[in-house]
Motif scaffolding. Sequence first.
Motif, short mmCIF file in Angstrom:
data_model
loop_
_atom_site.label_atom_id
_atom_site.label_comp_id
_atom_site.label_asym_id
_atom_site.label_seq_id
_atom_site.Cartn_x
_atom_site.Cartn_y
_atom_site.Cartn_z
N LEU A 52 -10.64 2.18 1.08
CA LEU A 52 -10.29 3.16 2.31
C LEU A 52 -9.59 4.22 2.21
O LEU A 52 -9.36 4.94 3.37
N ASN A 76 -1.51 11.97 -5.64
CA ASN A 76 -2.31 12.27 -7.02
C ASN A 76 -1.25 12.80 -7.86
O ASN A 76 -1.01 12.55 -9.03
N TYR A 113 -14.74 8.98 -6.16
CA TYR A 113 -14.07 7.84 -6.19
C TYR A 113 -13.78 7.52 -7.75
O TYR A 113 -14.69 7.47 -8.57
N LEU A 155 0.16 0.29 0.18
CA LEU A 155 0.34 1.34 1.38
C LEU A 155 1.79 1.99 1.26
O LEU A 155 2.19 3.14 1.54
N ARG A 213 2.01 4.68 -1.17
CA ARG A 213 1.33 5.76 -0.41
C ARG A 213 2.52 6.59 -0.04
O ARG A 213 2.73 8.03 0.10
N TRP A 256 -1.34 -5.70 -0.88
CA TRP A 256 -2.08 -4.71 -0.44
C TRP A 256 -0.97 -3.80 0.55
O TRP A 256 -1.00 -2.58 0.53
N PHE A 275 -8.98 15.97 -10.69
CA PHE A 275 -8.90 15.00 -9.76
C PHE A 275 -8.91 15.50 -8.42
O PHE A 275 -9.71 15.32 -7.46
N ARG A 283 -7.99 5.06 -13.23
CA ARG A 283 -7.16 6.08 -12.88
C ARG A 283 -6.17 6.26 -13.71
O ARG A 283 -5.54 7.22 -14.62
N LEU A 299 -8.18 6.97 5.06
CA LEU A 299 -6.74 7.08 5.37
C LEU A 299 -6.46 8.52 5.19
O LEU A 299 -5.53 9.23 5.84
C1 LIG Z 1 -3.45 9.35 -11.68
C2 LIG Z 1 -3.79 8.85 -10.50
C3 LIG Z 1 -4.16 9.54 -9.26
C4 LIG Z 1 -4.20 9.27 -8.06
N1 LIG Z 1 -4.61 9.89 -6.98
C5 LIG Z 1 -4.77 9.75 -5.50
C6 LIG Z 1 -5.25 10.64 -4.80
O1 LIG Z 1 -5.34 11.61 -4.91
N2 LIG Z 1 -5.36 9.72 -3.50
C7 LIG Z 1 -4.99 8.53 -3.20
O2 LIG Z 1 -5.10 8.28 -1.80
N3 LIG Z 1 -4.65 7.90 -4.16
C8 LIG Z 1 -4.45 8.17 -5.25
N4 LIG Z 1 -4.14 7.45 -6.34
C9 LIG Z 1 -3.56 6.03 -6.06
C10 LIG Z 1 -4.88 4.88 -6.15
O3 LIG Z 1 -5.55 4.93 -7.45
C11 LIG Z 1 -5.87 5.05 -5.00
O4 LIG Z 1 -5.20 5.03 -3.77
C12 LIG Z 1 -6.79 3.93 -4.77
O5 LIG Z 1 -7.31 3.89 -5.99
C13 LIG Z 1 -7.88 3.97 -3.64
O6 LIG Z 1 -8.59 2.93 -3.56
P1 LIG Z 1 -8.64 1.90 -2.31
O7 LIG Z 1 -8.37 2.37 -1.07
O8 LIG Z 1 -9.46 0.83 -2.82
O9 LIG Z 1 -6.99 1.27 -2.51
P2 LIG Z 1 -6.43 -0.08 -2.30
O10 LIG Z 1 -6.15 -0.73 -3.45
O11 LIG Z 1 -7.19 -0.80 -1.22
O12 LIG Z 1 -5.12 0.17 -1.41
C14 LIG Z 1 -4.97 0.78 -0.11
C15 LIG Z 1 -4.50 1.92 0.22
O13 LIG Z 1 -3.10 2.15 -0.41
C16 LIG Z 1 -3.06 3.48 -1.12
N5 LIG Z 1 -2.63 3.19 -2.43
C17 LIG Z 1 -3.12 2.33 -3.15
N6 LIG Z 1 -2.70 2.61 -4.31
C18 LIG Z 1 -1.70 3.29 -4.39
C19 LIG Z 1 -0.93 4.23 -5.39
N7 LIG Z 1 -0.86 3.90 -6.67
N8 LIG Z 1 -0.34 5.29 -5.01
C20 LIG Z 1 -0.39 5.79 -3.71
N9 LIG Z 1 -1.28 5.28 -2.47
C21 LIG Z 1 -1.84 4.08 -3.07
C22 LIG Z 1 -4.12 4.09 -0.76
O14 LIG Z 1 -3.99 4.87 0.38
C23 LIG Z 1 -5.42 3.23 -0.58
O15 LIG Z 1 -6.37 3.78 0.12
C24 LIG Z 1 -4.02 7.85 -7.77
C25 LIG Z 1 -3.52 6.91 -8.68
C26 LIG Z 1 -3.51 7.45 -10.14
C27 LIG Z 1 -3.03 6.64 -11.21
#
Ligand SMILES: Cc1cc2nc3c(=O)[nH]c(=O)nc-3n(C[C@H](O)[C@H](O)[C@H](O)COP(=O)(O)OP(=O)(O)OC[C@H]3O[C@@H](n4cnc5c(N)ncnc54)[C@H](O)[C@@H]3O)c2cc1C
Length: 480
Positions: free
Chosen positions: A250, A385, A345, A281, A284, A277, A373, A351, A254
Amino acid sequence: MTSLVWLRRDLRLHDHAALATALAELHAVQPVFVFDTEILARFANPRDRRLVFIAETLCHIDTQLKERGGRLLVLHGKAADIIPKLAAALGAKAIYSAEDFEPATRARDEAVKKALAPTTRFVQVLDHLMRAPQRMLKADGTPYKVFTPFYKLWRADMGPTDYAQYEVKDAGRYAKAPSSFKAAEGAGLTRINLDEGPAELLAQIGYQYTKDSLWRVDDVPARLSSFIENKLAAYPTARDVLPIIGTSQLSPYLRFGLVSVRECVRAAMEKGGGEKWIAELGWREFYAAILYHFPHVVTLEFNAQYQNGAIPWNNDENMAQAMFSGQTGYPVVDAAVRELLETGYMHNRARMIVASFASKDLLLDWRLGEEFFAQHLMDYDLASNNGGWQWAASTGTDAAPYFRIFNPILQSKRFDPEGEYIRRYVPELRGLSTADIHAPWESPLTKPANYPMPIVDHATAKDRAVAVFKAAGHKMGGEH
Ligand SMILES: Cc1cc2nc3c(=O)[nH]c(=O)nc-3n(C[C@H](O)[C@H](O)[C@H](O)COP(=O)(O)OP(=O)(O)OC[C@H]3O[C@@H](n4cnc5c(N)ncnc54)[C@H](O)[C@@H]3O)c2cc1C
């Protein structure tokens, strides 16, 4: 009398804080979106899929608005100049928008506020986050630098009032679009026509349209409910398995606000069993608060100890080129980079593997990885990020201890045991056995000639990284 609702990172019409707040006043409401030339300057790729996503979303919103008697006004230019001019042209009583917490957008909003006539109010509401960073402070009034205590406060007493839906009662409440459009054009503003669809919309701002079936904009509620119903329970373990979709995916929704964070928290709370989960958030919001309170992280290491050349980061172009084109010779690293290039993605585990390999094994400046990225992620968000890269590079908050460097082969075997993820994105390796696929150079007879040898030896590279961090006097533990 008219009010403007300025849509930015909240591209939807439901559960919408700014829109609901504007509707609570008695003025007619004109929703507006600006393709800000200051932001577009960062979009070098004429076919950037994020712009396709935004264009499709705006057309979708416009269609919904038409059904409700309104239209979306889309403008092109420098938002800091345009919004005050538009407000003056419409004689707007107020501008409503969601508060943004990034340094550059905060400065832009300040400029807009200053340029408005005294008769126009600039109203900002909390929408992008559950909790405002300004309020996320320790007992001594200073900001948190470590996630766990931040999260404790963030999560404490979170209940239905925190994630209640903003009801949008908008029937018959929109401004008459023809006169809004005429006023905007009369003020010399460049209006973008949405009537011909997203491809024509993009052409008007100098970008090209490519259909992207991966990131649809009209099925977001179904995406959220399908994740909650089918995947939330298994999330704590499935989230790390590279070849499956065990997470919500998502993040782009988001990022651009097609779904609200309140909806996500509400859905998880009501279903139950979603603590892991919800904690993501929380991450974030933690990184958003870090960026808000410590804006130096945009260019510098969070941790002062590593600033100004303390780590001899590598800026080698050839190495960066191999890294960011998926040609390092480490299959899981290359699969991850190619996943990003192909889909916009990258799996969260991937990542972490990529960021660790780039910043530790190659000692590439984390800013190069962050920028790579930023250019390609559908969900690119400055705060998350930057936080993710600085975490992996051990320069940030809660940083990975410098000596804990991901072993790309062990990570590959653990999180992609059958090599399915590798085979999906690295076609050269599809013919390899599961035994050979994680480290193909170990079996020279089967290693395909068109796949590179490892760019560095992991064991040697690891020792080098540890030595570099030791020399920079890495201190462990506690808050920085
Ligand atoms: C090097 C690196 C760069 C990243 N860059 C970004 C980026 O530019 N934008 C981004 O949204 N996320 C980033 N992330 C965090 C994370 O990888 C992604 O949010 C996640 O993979 C998105 O997939 P999902 O929606 O299925 O996450 P889910 O696991 O379903 O998590 C739900 C939501 O929680 C938030 N979230 C989850 N993990 C993290 C995290 N570690 N840090 C902050 N928020 C998180 C996201 O909004 C995500 O959509 C980064 C992580 C790393 C290690």
